[in-house]
Write an enzyme that holds these catalytic residues in place. Sequence first.
Site, PDB file in Angstrom:
ATOM      1  N   HIS A  50      32.356  46.405  45.171  1.00 14.67           N
ATOM      2  CA  HIS A  50      31.241  46.424  44.239  1.00 14.67           C
ATOM      3  C   HIS A  50      31.762  46.498  42.808  1.00 14.67           C
ATOM      4  O   HIS A  50      32.960  46.642  42.579  1.00 14.67           O
ATOM      5  CB  HIS A  50      30.300  47.609  44.519  1.00 14.67           C
ATOM      6  CG  HIS A  50      30.936  48.947  44.360  1.00 14.67           C
ATOM      7  ND1 HIS A  50      31.447  49.648  45.431  1.00 14.67           N
ATOM      8  CD2 HIS A  50      31.151  49.711  43.270  1.00 14.67           C
ATOM      9  CE1 HIS A  50      31.945  50.793  44.989  1.00 14.67           C
ATOM     10  NE2 HIS A  50      31.785  50.850  43.683  1.00 14.67           N
ATOM     11  N   SER A  51      30.829  46.395  41.885  1.00 13.51           N
ATOM     12  CA  SER A  51      31.099  46.558  40.469  1.00 13.51           C
ATOM     13  C   SER A  51      30.068  47.537  39.916  1.00 13.51           C
ATOM     14  O   SER A  51      29.124  47.919  40.609  1.00 13.51           O
ATOM     15  CB  SER A  51      30.982  45.199  39.757  1.00 13.51           C
ATOM     16  OG  SER A  51      31.212  45.336  38.372  1.00 13.51           O
TER      17      SER A  51
END
Length: 135
Positions: A50-51
Amino acid sequence: MHKLSLVNLKTIGDERGFLIALESNKEIPFEIKRVFYIFGTQKDVSRGNHSHYKTKQFLVAVRGSCKITLDDAKNKATFNLNKPNLGLLQDALVWGTMHDFSEDCVLLVFSDEFYDESDYIRNYDKFLEVVNNGK
């Protein structure tokens, strides 16, 4: 520091052992609001994936080793965190994947934000859209 940045941490020690001090806005280039650690991860399992819209993180494998692949939509690099004196800065809007954990890995993560689920981008296509179109 660059969005994909490995940092050598100053080690102090003698015959009694070693110490690494990490302070906000010094070795860690932001104010620390959250600390967590990951351990007991299976060797073939990846974490992260994820970011964040605004969260920055600083990662240190204080025991064992793992690899971190960071992707800012222009550059992609894999870093081997295999010494407790190596830290990795993960800037906001950088996709991160943690993988290839050793059995004894303890990955310590410092964050400049408190946990907020709405700060996560968990879909890679959405991440690319946000980075490339500013959405």
